[in-house]
Design a protein around this motif. Structure first.
Motif, PDB file in Angstrom:
ATOM      1  N   ARG A  48       0.801  -1.215   0.000  1.00 40.65           N
ATOM      2  CA  ARG A  48       0.000   0.000   0.000  1.00 40.65           C
ATOM      3  C   ARG A  48       0.838   1.273   0.000  1.00 40.65           C
ATOM      4  NH1 ARG A  48      -3.102  -2.237  -2.110  1.00 40.65           N
ATOM      5  NH2 ARG A  48      -5.106  -3.097  -1.514  1.00 40.65           N
TER       6      ARG A  48
ATOM      7  N   GLY B 278      -5.610 -10.418  -6.064  1.00 39.70           N
ATOM      8  CA  GLY B 278      -6.295  -9.136  -5.889  1.00 39.70           C
ATOM      9  C   GLY B 278      -7.480  -9.273  -4.953  1.00 39.70           C
ATOM     10  N   ALA B 279      -8.232 -10.323  -5.140  1.00 43.21           N
ATOM     11  CA  ALA B 279      -9.385 -10.534  -4.267  1.00 43.21           C
ATOM     12  C   ALA B 279      -8.943 -10.678  -2.817  1.00 43.21           C
ATOM     13  CB  ALA B 279     -10.146 -11.786  -4.715  1.00 43.21           C
TER      14      ALA B 279
ATOM     15  N   GLU C 198      -6.277  -9.457  -1.497  1.00 41.31           N
ATOM     16  CA  GLU C 198      -5.856  -8.145  -1.019  1.00 41.31           C
ATOM     17  C   GLU C 198      -7.057  -7.289  -0.636  1.00 41.31           C
ATOM     18  OE1 GLU C 198      -2.051  -7.989  -4.074  1.00 41.31           O
ATOM     19  OE2 GLU C 198      -3.468  -6.319  -4.016  1.00 41.31           O
ATOM     20  N   GLY C 199      -8.059  -7.310  -1.494  1.00 39.63           N
ATOM     21  CA  GLY C 199      -9.244  -6.511  -1.205  1.00 39.63           C
ATOM     22  C   GLY C 199      -9.904  -6.930   0.095  1.00 39.63           C
ATOM     23  N   LEU C 200      -9.982  -8.234   0.279  1.00 38.47           N
ATOM     24  CA  LEU C 200     -10.603  -8.731   1.502  1.00 38.47           C
ATOM     25  C   LEU C 200      -9.750  -8.361   2.713  1.00 38.47           C
ATOM     26  CD1 LEU C 200     -13.089 -10.163   2.341  1.00 38.47           C
ATOM     27  CD2 LEU C 200     -11.988 -12.362   1.903  1.00 38.47           C
TER      28      LEU C 200
ATOM     29  N   ASP D   6      -7.878  -5.708   2.969  1.00 45.72           N
ATOM     30  CA  ASP D   6      -8.156  -4.299   3.230  1.00 45.72           C
ATOM     31  C   ASP D   6      -9.418  -4.146   4.061  1.00 45.72           C
ATOM     32  OD1 ASP D   6      -5.974  -3.248   2.039  1.00 45.72           O
ATOM     33  OD2 ASP D   6      -6.951  -2.712   0.159  1.00 45.72           O
ATOM     34  N   TRP D   7     -10.420  -4.919   3.688  1.00 46.15           N
ATOM     35  CA  TRP D   7     -11.669  -4.835   4.440  1.00 46.15           C
ATOM     36  C   TRP D   7     -11.437  -5.235   5.886  1.00 46.15           C
ATOM     37  CZ3 TRP D   7     -14.319  -9.171   6.519  1.00 46.15           C
ATOM     38  CH2 TRP D   7     -15.519  -8.827   7.162  1.00 46.15           C
TER      39      TRP D   7
ATOM     40  N   GLY E  49      -9.606  -2.728   7.874  1.00 49.45           N
ATOM     41  CA  GLY E  49     -10.408  -1.556   8.182  1.00 49.45           C
ATOM     42  C   GLY E  49     -10.996  -1.718   9.572  1.00 49.45           C
ATOM     43  N   THR E  50     -11.736  -0.753  10.001  1.00 45.49           N
ATOM     44  CA  THR E  50     -12.165  -0.778  11.396  1.00 45.49           C
ATOM     45  C   THR E  50     -13.390  -1.645  11.650  1.00 45.49           C
ATOM     46  OG1 THR E  50     -13.234   1.302  10.860  1.00 45.49           O
ATOM     47  CG2 THR E  50     -11.175   1.397  12.111  1.00 45.49           C
ATOM     48  N   GLU E  51     -14.340  -1.574  10.766  1.00 41.88           N
ATOM     49  CA  GLU E  51     -15.643  -2.132  11.130  1.00 41.88           C
ATOM     50  C   GLU E  51     -15.850  -3.519  10.523  1.00 41.88           C
ATOM     51  OE1 GLU E  51     -15.777  -0.883   8.116  1.00 41.88           O
ATOM     52  OE2 GLU E  51     -14.912   1.046   8.552  1.00 41.88           O
TER      53      GLU E  51
ATOM     54  N   LEU F  97     -13.364 -16.137   1.133  1.00 43.12           N
ATOM     55  CA  LEU F  97     -12.871 -16.045  -0.238  1.00 43.12           C
ATOM     56  C   LEU F  97     -13.083 -17.359  -0.980  1.00 43.12           C
ATOM     57  CD1 LEU F  97     -11.651 -14.457  -2.404  1.00 43.12           C
ATOM     58  CD2 LEU F  97      -9.379 -14.773  -1.434  1.00 43.12           C
TER      59      LEU F  97
ATOM     60  N   VAL G  49     -16.481 -17.630  -2.344  1.00 38.86           N
ATOM     61  CA  VAL G  49     -16.777 -16.829  -3.533  1.00 38.86           C
ATOM     62  C   VAL G  49     -16.130 -17.406  -4.783  1.00 38.86           C
ATOM     63  CG1 VAL G  49     -16.456 -14.570  -4.619  1.00 38.86           C
ATOM     64  CG2 VAL G  49     -17.168 -14.720  -2.236  1.00 38.86           C
TER      65      VAL G  49
END
Lengths: 210, 210, 210, 210
Positions: A119, A165-166, A168-170, A172-173, A176-178, A194, A197
DNA sequence: AATGAATGAGCCTTCATTCAT
DNA sequence: CATGAATGAAGGCTCATTCAT
């Protein structure tokens, strides 16, 4: 009479101190935002010490990248290599799950390293180096996928990119805080999400020539 | 032989020049790495002109964020909103495909804006603003997913992050050097690829309570 | 052949160097007119050294004010406080003479400090601080006058301003080019001159209620 | 349909506008603190107009100095030249009083000009020019004193410096905030104060060979 | 080996000044 | 003429880097 800071330490220990501090600061402030002063302060040593043990700011950043990339690769390799640990079946889906869990484990337990790697470093003169690290991981994923799904490694590359990528996105989620609290280790939760999905789609691709 | 430098231009035009240059430089170097000198040079104007038309570095960055966020949101909203264009069925899978295609189209044609919005280090005072822009997009994806799959928007968020991450990864692959040439627009290719991987899994999630 | 530049010096010494240079430049160019470059050059150090030892430009100016104000006040207080030094009578006129001599001595030997304190434009955020320093000196003069002449300190203030202004004017004349050479110390000459002009008037004011 | 600002005006009128604005801004912000933008804004004209009518910033400042110096000299000359206006005696003390009153009147009614002349310009490249203006005034005072007290003009110079300095100091006090309100014009109050302090001494000097 | 002190270089910002309309 | 738009040249401040102890 032996102040901790000034105690002579083994070079590798000092280097580790410096690298740890550097990763922490880089992950919080970014490459350009981090100052050598801040790194020295975080490491609890003087600025010349940082230079002595970590080299130039660029070298230091590169060293951080290298160390964290290797840490991630090692963690994944180990986890994937370990055959079914008796916890369940050892089919393709289970192997995918374990690989993903290894990734998520590495990433969530070394959050700062991950941040620096993916990042903070995607710009400027280090874009190439980061890309190389990222590609190594994607390549490994592609190899696994090719082995599982059949087809060439090259053909598996876009899918590998998608998968990484998926993930990584997960991540990031999750970072995150919530997000809901769980009893399970985060890596398990994320890997299951994952897998749910992407596995059906990947499973279907097995039948097709990629 | 038309010296663009001292040429008087309409303020909106100059402002656009400056914003374009700023986005380009910010996407390459990051907020801290970008220098006002570099932006001025890229825009082909003097540094005071950058200040006259773009304001402070922070204001300029904020303006870039705002403009690109709106551009991307608009592009996606428009593309998704356009009902079945007669090219085929209008079931959930087709709508997912079109949304992904819109995303890929927006991202591949405005790569720099996306980089600034989604890939820049969200450190310091802009963490909030960048995050807000990011989240707006993911939120939109989550809304679409919730509508298609059922369940709350909150529950769809991790899936949305996954999806956006996957799309990003695939975009990276496409923008990398080695991928097969096609006649089709890239957005279509990428959207089909991603749909193939994730749709079966998403489809199955419809039955479950998320 | 002793390169003073890279020489390591004790912090207090460097700080004194920097303050001295700053006072010199501030007195010549004023707060706005002085550049940190000029101060660094005058001090014979690099600009970062100025910041390291003197802080921000504003802080540096404030430090100059504080130091010179104290220096002048101390000089005057000491000189005035020293009782009749056996050189003559100790009546009111003699005490006035000694006070004026102290002032002239302080001002002629620390001309730059006086300029910064009393002649600089008191604009902007430093108006208050400069004014405070100025007023402290005038206030002291007013106290002395009130003690000698009777009446309140407030009532003595305009007279004090007058007196200080007169002394300043005379100092200007002395520091100008054309004045007769003397064996006596300048402070004595100037003090006698000013006493001759103002004492009769002040003496008469003693009788009146101010 | 004739916006005031853009109306073509006689050059002298525009120049006056610009000079007035310049003096106002210079007196508030100082030479370096004042910006041409601020002066243009205060004058209600565009910046190029300031340059057209006032010249360079330095030229403009010099013009301000010249105009205010002349204004002050003229005012004093006129007032002194006017013989006893029938309001009282016309002895030496009365003539001193009238000269001082003229000075204080000029200074208190053109406070900004005074500030620019004596409180903002004493530094930097304009020190010399201000000094010249100041010396002109002191010279005039010395001539008057020589005529009244006898003796050469040269001999009267230090006394003149003293007197002018005293007047400046008293002006500073008056222009400060806290002074008692009066019905009388300030110039009369100040002149009487200063006369009371210095006249007895000056009177006594008449007897001595200066 | 370890550090406090020092600096060259660069960055953000603004200002005096001038074209081109 | 009058002006909006443009810029070269500083100025304040910080940072990566290195001496000298």
């Amino acid at each position: 009479m032996t102040p901790t800071a000034r105690r002579r330490l083994a070079p590798e220990v000092r280097r580790r101190q410096v690298l740890d501090a550097a990763i922490a600061v880089f992950s919080e402030e970014g490459l350009h935002g981090a100052s050598m002063d801040a790194i020295a302060a975080r490491a609890g040593v003087s600025k010349p010490s940082v230079y002595a043990h970590g080299g130039t700011k660029d070298e230091l950043f590169a060293a951080c990248l290298a160390r964290e990339a290797e840490r991630l690769m090692t963690a994944m390799t180990t986890a994937v290599g370990s055959a079914g640990d008796g916890e369940g079946p050892d089919d393709a889906e289970a192997r995918l799950f374990r690989a993903l869990r290894a990734f998520f484990h590495a990433v969530t337990t070394h959050r700062q390293g991950w941040t620096v790697l993916y990042r903070q470093a995607s710009t400027g003169e280090f874009a190439g180096r980061v890309d190389a690290a990222r590609r190594a991981i994607v390549r490994r994923a592609a190899e696994l996928l090719a082995a599982e799904l059949g087809g060439s490694v090259e053909a598996a590359e876009p899918v590998a990119h998608t998968l990484v990528g998926a993930a990584e996105g997960l991540t990031d989620w999750w970072l995150g805080t919530e997000h809901p609290a769980t009893d399970e280790p985060p890596a398990d939760v994320l890997a299951r999400m994952l897998t749910a999905v992407v596995w059906p789609g990947l499973d279907r691709l097995r039948a097709l020539p990629m």
